[in-house]
Design a protein around this motif. Structure first.
Motif, PDB file in Angstrom:
ATOM      1  N   GLY A  30       0.976  -1.124   0.308  1.00 29.20           N
ATOM      2  CA  GLY A  30       0.381  -0.121  -0.428  1.00 29.20           C
ATOM      3  C   GLY A  30       1.182   1.178   0.076  1.00 29.20           C
ATOM      4  O   GLY A  30       2.662   1.468   0.205  1.00 29.20           O
ATOM      5  N   VAL A  31       0.306   2.091  -0.193  1.00 26.05           N
ATOM      6  CA  VAL A  31       1.239   3.612   0.230  1.00 26.05           C
ATOM      7  C   VAL A  31       0.546   4.475   1.657  1.00 26.05           C
ATOM      8  O   VAL A  31      -0.552   4.353   1.769  1.00 26.05           O
ATOM      9  N   VAL A  32       1.317   5.462   1.797  1.00 27.85           N
ATOM     10  CA  VAL A  32       0.870   6.019   2.972  1.00 27.85           C
ATOM     11  C   VAL A  32      -0.158   7.034   2.572  1.00 27.85           C
ATOM     12  O   VAL A  32      -0.407   7.673   1.852  1.00 27.85           O
ATOM     13  N   GLY A  33      -0.903   6.597   3.929  1.00 28.56           N
ATOM     14  CA  GLY A  33      -2.597   7.221   4.117  1.00 28.56           C
ATOM     15  C   GLY A  33      -3.733   6.354   2.994  1.00 28.56           C
ATOM     16  O   GLY A  33      -4.464   6.730   3.632  1.00 28.56           O
ATOM     17  N   SER A  34      -2.991   5.399   2.489  1.00 32.11           N
ATOM     18  CA  SER A  34      -4.108   4.580   2.224  1.00 32.11           C
ATOM     19  C   SER A  34      -4.829   3.562   3.475  1.00 32.11           C
ATOM     20  O   SER A  34      -4.250   3.331   4.104  1.00 32.11           O
ATOM     21  N   ALA A  35      -6.116   3.346   2.722  1.00 30.95           N
ATOM     22  CA  ALA A  35      -6.473   2.601   3.937  1.00 30.95           C
ATOM     23  C   ALA A  35      -6.550   1.115   4.133  1.00 30.95           C
ATOM     24  O   ALA A  35      -7.089   0.672   2.223  1.00 30.95           O
TER      25      ALA A  35
ATOM     26  N   PRO B 248     -10.458  -4.835  15.152  1.00 33.46           N
ATOM     27  CA  PRO B 248      -9.289  -6.363  15.729  1.00 33.46           C
ATOM     28  C   PRO B 248     -10.066  -7.219  16.006  1.00 33.46           C
ATOM     29  O   PRO B 248      -8.864  -8.348  16.221  1.00 33.46           O
ATOM     30  N   THR B 249     -11.263  -7.742  16.568  1.00 33.86           N
ATOM     31  CA  THR B 249     -11.808  -8.850  17.240  1.00 33.86           C
ATOM     32  C   THR B 249     -12.661  -9.277  15.221  1.00 33.86           C
ATOM     33  O   THR B 249     -12.985 -10.265  15.814  1.00 33.86           O
ATOM     34  N   SER B 250     -12.727  -8.716  14.797  1.00 35.14           N
ATOM     35  CA  SER B 250     -13.132  -9.535  13.581  1.00 35.14           C
ATOM     36  C   SER B 250     -12.492 -10.135  12.680  1.00 35.14           C
ATOM     37  O   SER B 250     -11.224 -10.136  12.145  1.00 35.14           O
ATOM     38  N   ALA B 251     -12.752 -10.387  11.182  1.00 35.10           N
ATOM     39  CA  ALA B 251     -12.137 -11.468  10.665  1.00 35.10           C
ATOM     40  C   ALA B 251     -11.660 -10.731   9.368  1.00 35.10           C
ATOM     41  O   ALA B 251     -10.473 -10.973   8.766  1.00 35.10           O
ATOM     42  N   PHE B 252     -12.312  -8.832   9.187  1.00 34.56           N
ATOM     43  CA  PHE B 252     -11.699  -8.360   9.013  1.00 34.56           C
ATOM     44  C   PHE B 252     -11.465  -6.804   8.435  1.00 34.56           C
ATOM     45  O   PHE B 252     -12.176  -5.829   8.300  1.00 34.56           O
ATOM     46  N   PRO B 253     -10.182  -6.588  10.046  1.00 32.72           N
ATOM     47  CA  PRO B 253      -9.492  -5.673   9.691  1.00 32.72           C
ATOM     48  C   PRO B 253      -9.147  -4.130   9.541  1.00 32.72           C
ATOM     49  O   PRO B 253      -8.725  -4.838   8.361  1.00 32.72           O
ATOM     50  N   THR B 254      -9.270  -3.504   9.949  1.00 32.76           N
ATOM     51  CA  THR B 254      -8.134  -2.122   8.853  1.00 32.76           C
ATOM     52  C   THR B 254      -7.849  -1.085   9.729  1.00 32.76           C
ATOM     53  O   THR B 254      -7.606  -0.650  10.477  1.00 32.76           O
ATOM     54  N   PHE B 255      -6.368  -1.056   9.409  1.00 34.58           N
ATOM     55  CA  PHE B 255      -6.011   0.486   9.373  1.00 34.58           C
ATOM     56  C   PHE B 255      -5.441   1.019   8.234  1.00 34.58           C
ATOM     57  O   PHE B 255      -4.469   1.144   7.186  1.00 34.58           O
ATOM     58  N   THR B 256      -5.203   2.598   8.633  1.00 34.04           N
ATOM     59  CA  THR B 256      -4.492   4.127   7.731  1.00 34.04           C
ATOM     60  C   THR B 256      -2.943   3.605   8.100  1.00 34.04           C
ATOM     61  O   THR B 256      -2.439   3.569   9.003  1.00 34.04           O
ATOM     62  N   ALA B 257      -2.206   3.464   6.896  1.00 39.14           N
ATOM     63  CA  ALA B 257      -0.775   3.645   6.634  1.00 39.14           C
ATOM     64  C   ALA B 257      -0.658   4.996   7.035  1.00 39.14           C
ATOM     65  O   ALA B 257      -0.709   6.080   6.252  1.00 39.14           O
TER      66      ALA B 257
ATOM     67  N   GLY C 110       6.737   2.114   5.467  1.00 36.32           N
ATOM     68  CA  GLY C 110       8.042   0.709   5.775  1.00 36.32           C
ATOM     69  C   GLY C 110       7.240  -0.520   5.737  1.00 36.32           C
ATOM     70  O   GLY C 110       6.312  -0.851   5.377  1.00 36.32           O
ATOM     71  N   MET C 111       7.923  -1.202   6.808  1.00 37.32           N
ATOM     72  CA  MET C 111       7.056  -3.031   6.699  1.00 37.32           C
ATOM     73  C   MET C 111       6.107  -2.698   8.295  1.00 37.32           C
ATOM     74  O   MET C 111       6.766  -2.549   8.932  1.00 37.32           O
ATOM     75  N   TYR C 112       5.216  -3.673   7.902  1.00 39.65           N
ATOM     76  CA  TYR C 112       3.806  -3.848   9.551  1.00 39.65           C
ATOM     77  C   TYR C 112       3.926  -5.207   9.615  1.00 39.65           C
ATOM     78  O   TYR C 112       3.574  -6.106   8.280  1.00 39.65           O
ATOM     79  N   ARG C 113       3.891  -5.225  10.452  1.00 35.21           N
ATOM     80  CA  ARG C 113       3.898  -6.926  10.659  1.00 35.21           C
ATOM     81  C   ARG C 113       2.673  -6.979  11.803  1.00 35.21           C
ATOM     82  O   ARG C 113       2.597  -6.512  12.603  1.00 35.21           O
ATOM     83  N   ILE C 114       1.777  -7.838  11.151  1.00 33.05           N
ATOM     84  CA  ILE C 114       0.275  -8.036  11.898  1.00 33.05           C
ATOM     85  C   ILE C 114      -0.668  -9.568  12.075  1.00 33.05           C
ATOM     86  O   ILE C 114       0.011 -10.179  11.386  1.00 33.05           O
ATOM     87  N   SER C 115      -0.603  -9.679  13.745  1.00 33.32           N
ATOM     88  CA  SER C 115      -0.783 -11.539  13.713  1.00 33.32           C
ATOM     89  C   SER C 115      -1.659 -11.509  13.825  1.00 33.32           C
ATOM     90  O   SER C 115      -2.419 -10.306  14.704  1.00 33.32           O
TER      91      SER C 115
END
Length: 364
Positions: free
Chosen positions: A27-32, A67-76, A80-85
């Motif tokens: 993705g790019v900075v600012g994108s959801a 974060p408790t759903s099957a499809f969470p979102t975040f805005t970068a 750089g690199m994000y690791r999500i568990s």
């Protein structure tokens, strides 16, 4: 068990939860960005989800939504690199998996014509036209500071400490403070120079001449903060500095390496600078005349002990003796180079060299 993306269970088989955080994405900075944990499995349909951001770029404050759903979102918010568990729980067993999201800086709103890297500021400095400007780009925070310039940039270079830039136009130059993105001084150079170099103390050196032949004087230098011409007569033969010249400043060696364009055979020339008086002390040239391929741009190793040419040949900066060569593909030349002494590695960006890049093949 899964088959073609569909989950099913076999009677009598006791299953355990299996987390699937989805494929990596960009993705790019600012994108959801939306994550997908829907392919996770459990013993029952009552599967719970718990997402956490375990790694993120320095300075990032991005937060996961739902974060408790099957499809969470975040805005970068940072490149750089994000690791999500993802941890899934079926009430009896649980499982964890991770996915990675690579985020790039947003596209620039202008097209750079030239770019230089400032080690001191850890930023990229670019020149552009329409309008004429110098931009200081932070690839990590995606910030851009732009400074308007009085004319189209002919060439520019950055001081060894990365805090100053000398910008060359036609017969005029500007000193730019890169830390504050301000134009300090513009002044006439007294010639149609083709390259410029600046020290940490704002002494600017100019070489070459557009459309010229033997350049006299070969080197002119100014106090770029005041615009004062402080050039001194140089000793020895400087007639070898012919016409259009481009080069590189080895600040650790107080030495400038240049090459005249259009001469055959091609040679690397140099001149040295007295760091106390700023005067040019001496000049010299390559001991080879046609023995090795040499062409600009020129690149330096991190220690500045080695000089690289675009053809891949390497020379010692102490005496310009041949020191080896990089292995390039057929008809390839170097368009960018970075060297690290700590890692003992050289990273090269190469491209195919074409004699007539705009030529069109004609068929009968």
């Amino acid at each position: 068990t899964t088959a073609r993306g569909a989950a099913f269970g076999e009677p009598g088989v006791l299953y355990v939860a299996a987390a699937d955080a989805g494929a990596g994405r960009t993705g790019v900075v600012g994108s959801a960005l939306t994550l997908d944990g829907s392919y996770s499995l459990g013993r029952t349909d009552a599967l719970s989800y718990s997402w956490t951001m375990t790694e993120r770029p320095s300075g990032s404050n991005a937060a996961l939504l739902n974060p408790t759903s099957a499809f969470p979102t975040f805005t970068a918010d940072k490149a750089g690199m994000y690791r999500i568990s993802l941890t899934v729980d079926d009430g009896a067993t649980r499982s964890t998996a991770s996915t990675y999201v690579s985020v790039a800086a947003p596209a620039l709103s202008f097209v750079p014509t030239e770019a230089r890297y400032s080690h001191g500021l850890d930023k990229v400095v670019t020149a552009s036209t329409n309008p004429n400007a110098l931009s200081i780009v932070d690839p990590f925070s995606s910030s851009v500071r732009t400074l308007s310039l009085p004319a189209a940039v002919k060439n520019f270079s950055i001081s060894p400490n990365g805090k100053l830039a000398i910008v060359l136009y036609e017969s005029v130059a500007s000193l730019v403070d890169l830390e504050t993105a301000t134009l300090v001084k513009s002044f006439a150079t007294g010639g149609k120079h083709t390259d410029a170099f600046v020290t940490d103390t704002a002494i600017a050196y100019f070489v070459g001449q557009t459309g010229g032949q033997w350049v006299e004087p070969s080197i002119m230098y100014f106090n770029a903060r005041t615009g004062e011409d402080i050039s001194k007569p140089v000793t020895g033969s400087f007639g070898r500095f012919y016409g259009t010249q481009y080069g590189v400043f080895a600040g650790k060696k107080n030495k400038v390496f240049v090459m005249s364009q259009g001469l055959s055979p091609a040679d690397i020339d140099y001149f040295t600078i007295d760091p106390a008086s700023n005067n040019v002390l001496e000049a010299g040239e390559s001991p080879y005349h046609g023995d090795y391929s040499m062409s600009t741009p020129l690149y330096l190793s991190e220690t500045q002990d080695l000089l690289f040419t675009t053809s891949g040949n390497i020379f010692n900066t102490s005496n310009l003796r041949y020191a080896g060569a990089l292995t390039l593909g057929s008809s390839e030349t170097i368009v960018s180079l970075s060297n690290s002494s700590a890692k003992d590695e050289t990273i090269v960006l190469a491209a195919k060299y074409e004699w007539y890049p705009n030529a069109v093949n004609a068929l009968p």
